[in-house]
Design an enzyme around this catalytic site. Structure first.
Site, PDB file in Angstrom:
ATOM      1  N   LYS A 216       0.812  -1.219   0.000  1.00 59.40           N
ATOM      2  CA  LYS A 216       0.000   0.000   0.000  1.00 59.40           C
ATOM      3  C   LYS A 216       0.847   1.272   0.000  1.00 59.40           C
ATOM      4  O   LYS A 216       2.018   1.269   0.358  1.00 59.40           O
ATOM      5  CB  LYS A 216      -0.993  -0.033   1.160  1.00 59.40           C
ATOM      6  CG  LYS A 216      -2.145  -0.995   0.832  1.00 59.40           C
ATOM      7  CD  LYS A 216      -3.308  -0.922   1.767  1.00 59.40           C
ATOM      8  CE  LYS A 216      -4.399  -1.879   1.260  1.00 59.40           C
ATOM      9  NZ  LYS A 216      -5.484  -2.057   2.206  1.00 59.40           N
ATOM     10  N   ARG A 255      -3.751  -9.822   4.693  1.00 60.26           N
ATOM     11  CA  ARG A 255      -4.112  -9.943   3.273  1.00 60.26           C
ATOM     12  C   ARG A 255      -2.910  -9.465   2.466  1.00 60.26           C
ATOM     13  O   ARG A 255      -2.519  -8.306   2.574  1.00 60.26           O
ATOM     14  CB  ARG A 255      -5.347  -9.076   3.001  1.00 60.26           C
ATOM     15  CG  ARG A 255      -5.911  -9.191   1.604  1.00 60.26           C
ATOM     16  CD  ARG A 255      -7.186  -8.365   1.471  1.00 60.26           C
ATOM     17  NE  ARG A 255      -7.710  -8.424   0.121  1.00 60.26           N
ATOM     18  CZ  ARG A 255      -7.250  -7.693  -0.892  1.00 60.26           C
ATOM     19  NH1 ARG A 255      -6.275  -6.836  -0.693  1.00 60.26           N
ATOM     20  NH2 ARG A 255      -7.779  -7.823  -2.100  1.00 60.26           N
TER      21      ARG A 255
HETATM   22  N1  PMM Z   1      -7.458  -3.747   0.417  1.00 57.84           N
HETATM   23  C1  PMM Z   1      -7.714  -3.804  -0.899  1.00 57.84           C
HETATM   24  C2  PMM Z   1      -8.750  -4.620  -1.400  1.00 57.84           C
HETATM   25  N2  PMM Z   1      -9.492  -5.385  -0.572  1.00 57.84           N
HETATM   26  N3  PMM Z   1      -9.983  -6.134   1.601  1.00 57.84           N
HETATM   27  C3  PMM Z   1      -9.760  -6.076   2.913  1.00 57.84           C
HETATM   28  N4  PMM Z   1     -10.509  -6.834   3.750  1.00 57.84           N
HETATM   29  N5  PMM Z   1      -8.777  -5.299   3.455  1.00 57.84           N
HETATM   30  C4  PMM Z   1      -7.982  -4.507   2.679  1.00 57.84           C
HETATM   31  O1  PMM Z   1      -7.125  -3.790   3.235  1.00 57.84           O
HETATM   32  C5  PMM Z   1      -8.204  -4.516   1.270  1.00 57.84           C
HETATM   33  C6  PMM Z   1      -9.235  -5.354   0.762  1.00 57.84           C
HETATM   34  C7  PMM Z   1      -6.908  -2.964  -1.825  1.00 57.84           C
HETATM   35  O2  PMM Z   1      -5.724  -3.604  -2.184  1.00 57.84           O
HETATM   36  P1  PMM Z   1      -5.548  -4.419  -3.584  1.00 57.84           P
HETATM   37  O3  PMM Z   1      -6.055  -3.500  -4.681  1.00 57.84           O
HETATM   38  O4  PMM Z   1      -4.089  -4.665  -3.690  1.00 57.84           O
HETATM   39  O5  PMM Z   1      -6.343  -5.669  -3.522  1.00 57.84           O
END
Ligand code: PMM
Length: 284
Positions: A216, A255
């Site tokens: 991030k 995650r």
């Molecule tokens: N961050 C992203 C997408 N989905 N879901 C949860 N539960 N927590 C998060 O911090 C989260 C998520 C954005 O990151 P990505 O685009 O790399 O998937």
């Protein structure tokens, strides 16, 4: 139906974005076979769950059509679950959640905590699966404008507590709800660091915590040099360092985009906890 493993340590949720525009892996896994291969590889590396998403939530992203999201997500979920992989679905839409669970997903990961779609909470209650409610204030096209807090920890706790109450009122069993502070979602880097420093306050809500730090922007800002923020693909080690701390703090899950280094970090944290490693004190 495959269910979520309970290994007695922090779980790793491997990210599988089947999108053209996610910030770190957009476009990489749009072809079905490539997506499935990557999901299988993450499972082989030790992912406890593979989190399949068909809509980007990067800051500024526009919403995907429901039909497009379904077409991206469902075949991947089907193929992975058929191969015995435990799958979660990353969606804000009740229809997508229902179709993914029908295809075998065991958990609904809703970054909006039920706010984006009024049908989401009752649908998850009917589906009877686990539910991640993330802290969220609005869609990606305006979340930057919503990153204002007097006391970010208190406000995120209060807003997440309200989402937990809404989930329970809709009929979702309390022991099926996992909470997530939603790092980077309507939050600046300072907000993210404050939340990471006060996970105990979030844990005080009485539910397990999932935390997504992987790649991030706030890590890019922390590691910035004269050339600017550290590029997305070069933030991995910092994410692993955070996973170690999060596992030591006892979070339910992390995650992440890569799996093996995070599984290794969790092993280290778990082993240190068994060995009762004490913080070093004294003058430095
Ligand atoms: N961050 C992203 C997408 N989905 N879901 C949860 N539960 N927590 C998060 O911090 C989260 C998520 C954005 O990151 P990505 O685009 O790399 O998937």
């Amino acid at each position: 139906m495959t269910s979520i493993p309970q290994p007695g340590r922090t779980l790793v949720m491997g990210v599988l974005n089947v999108t053209p525009d996610s910030f770190s892996d957009g476009g990489e896994f749009l072809v079905l076979d490539t997506a499935v291969e990557h999901g299988l590889a993450m499972a082989a590396d030790g992912a406890d769950l593979v989190d399949v998403g068909g809509e980007s939530t990067r800051p500024g992203a526009l919403r995907a059509e429901t039909g497009a999201e379904l077409a991206r997500v469902v075949p991947v979920v089907e193929r992975l679950t058929a191969a015995g992989v435990a799958v979660s679905v990353d969606t804000m839409r009740a229809d997508v959640a229902a179709a993914a669970v029908e295809a075998g997903a065991v958990l609904v990961n809703d970054v909006s905590g039920g706010l984006a779609d009024p049908d989401m909470l009752p649908t998850v209650a009917d589906l009877g699966v686990d539910y991640v409610a993330m802290h969220w204030r609005g869609h990606s096209d305006r979340m930057g404008d919503l990153a204002h807090y007097d006391d970010v920890v208190a406000e995120v706790c209060a807003e997440l507590s309200a989402r937990l109450d809404a989930a329970l009122a809709a009929g979702i069993a309390r022991d099926r709800v996992i909470l997530d502070p939603g790092l980077g979602f309507a939050k600046t880097a300072e907000h993210n660091w404050a939340l990471l420093a006060h996970l105990d306050a979030l844990a005080g809500l009485g539910r397990p915590l999932l935390v997504g730090v992987s790649r991030k922007r706030f890590l890019g800002e922390l590691l910035a040099d004269d050339a600017g923020p550290r590029p997305v693909r070069e933030r991995e080690d910092a994410g692993v360092a955070l996973t170690t701390l999060l596992a030591a703090a006892g979070v339910w899950g992390v995650r992440t985009h890569t799996v093996r280094p995070h599984r290794d970090a969790i092993r280290v944290a778990t082993r240190c906890a068994q060995a009762s490693v004490r913080p070093v004190s004294g003058d430095r």
